[in-house]
Design a protein around this motif. Structure first.
Motif, mmCIF file in Angstrom:
data_model
loop_
_atom_site.group_PDB
_atom_site.id
_atom_site.type_symbol
_atom_site.label_atom_id
_atom_site.label_comp_id
_atom_site.label_asym_id
_atom_site.label_seq_id
_atom_site.Cartn_x
_atom_site.Cartn_y
_atom_site.Cartn_z
ATOM 1 N N UNK A 30 -27.614 -26.460 12.147
ATOM 2 C CA UNK A 30 -26.772 -27.651 12.867
ATOM 3 C C UNK A 30 -27.554 -28.562 13.636
ATOM 4 N N UNK A 31 -28.559 -28.257 14.286
ATOM 5 C CA UNK A 31 -29.473 -28.939 15.096
ATOM 6 C C UNK A 31 -30.287 -29.899 14.114
ATOM 7 N N UNK A 32 -30.505 -29.655 12.920
ATOM 8 C CA UNK A 32 -31.432 -30.680 11.942
ATOM 9 C C UNK A 32 -30.306 -31.742 11.625
ATOM 10 N N UNK A 33 -29.027 -31.292 11.109
ATOM 11 C CA UNK A 33 -28.032 -32.130 10.869
ATOM 12 C C UNK A 33 -27.651 -33.075 11.974
ATOM 13 N N UNK A 34 -27.590 -32.627 13.235
ATOM 14 C CA UNK A 34 -27.129 -33.257 14.208
ATOM 15 C C UNK A 34 -28.032 -34.464 14.797
ATOM 16 N N UNK A 35 -29.449 -34.236 14.385
ATOM 17 C CA UNK A 35 -30.581 -35.148 14.646
ATOM 18 C C UNK A 35 -30.613 -36.051 13.270
ATOM 19 N N UNK A 36 -29.944 -35.849 12.228
ATOM 20 C CA UNK A 36 -30.293 -36.844 11.220
ATOM 21 C C UNK A 36 -31.312 -36.358 10.167
ATOM 22 N N UNK A 50 -20.632 -22.512 2.682
ATOM 23 C CA UNK A 50 -19.966 -23.450 1.646
ATOM 24 C C UNK A 50 -19.747 -24.752 2.593
ATOM 25 N N UNK A 51 -19.008 -25.805 1.960
ATOM 26 C CA UNK A 51 -18.832 -27.008 2.839
ATOM 27 C C UNK A 51 -17.897 -26.646 3.760
ATOM 28 N N UNK A 52 -16.735 -25.848 3.353
ATOM 29 C CA UNK A 52 -15.667 -25.698 4.414
ATOM 30 C C UNK A 52 -16.112 -24.838 5.548
ATOM 31 N N UNK A 53 -17.003 -23.839 5.345
ATOM 32 C CA UNK A 53 -17.604 -22.940 6.472
ATOM 33 C C UNK A 53 -18.564 -23.784 7.399
ATOM 34 N N UNK A 54 -19.285 -24.491 6.835
ATOM 35 C CA UNK A 54 -20.056 -25.351 7.599
ATOM 36 C C UNK A 54 -19.273 -26.442 8.522
ATOM 37 N N UNK A 55 -18.209 -26.959 7.804
ATOM 38 C CA UNK A 55 -17.189 -27.892 8.396
ATOM 39 C C UNK A 55 -16.602 -27.286 9.543
ATOM 40 N N UNK A 56 -16.084 -25.993 9.644
ATOM 41 C CA UNK A 56 -15.584 -25.205 10.288
ATOM 42 C C UNK A 56 -16.522 -24.902 11.523
ATOM 43 N N UNK A 57 -17.965 -24.732 11.083
ATOM 44 C CA UNK A 57 -18.740 -24.250 12.325
ATOM 45 C C UNK A 57 -18.794 -25.682 13.156
#
Length: 83
Positions: A30-36, A50-57
């Protein structure tokens, strides 16, 4: 296979032993995604979701859902084809 690191958590972090690795991977993703630093796909793979699980989080965290210009173009194309 990637690199393995060992992290010692202080006693104040109360997590069941069998959940620690999974939770740390999700938080890091989450943090590494958030920072790009990681793309959406890379982050969800790091988290092991999965894509959907990560989207939910991301939605629960209030981070929004990734949606770029390319996805918009694809969606508009599909709509045109359907009408």
């Amino acid at each position: 296979m990637g690199k393995r690191i060992v992290v010692e958590l202080p006693e104040i972090v109360k997590l069941p032993e069998d959940e620690i690795e999974e939770r740390v991977k999700v938080e890091l993703a989450i943090r590494l995604y958030e920072r790009g630093i990681l793309s959406f796909g890379q982050a969800r793979k790091l988290a092991g979701l999965s894509k959907w699980e990560f989207l939910e989080i991301l939605a629960r965290e209030g981070k929004g859902i990734p949606y770029d210009e390319e996805e918009l173009k694809n969606d508009l194309k599909v709509l045109e084809e359907l009408s």
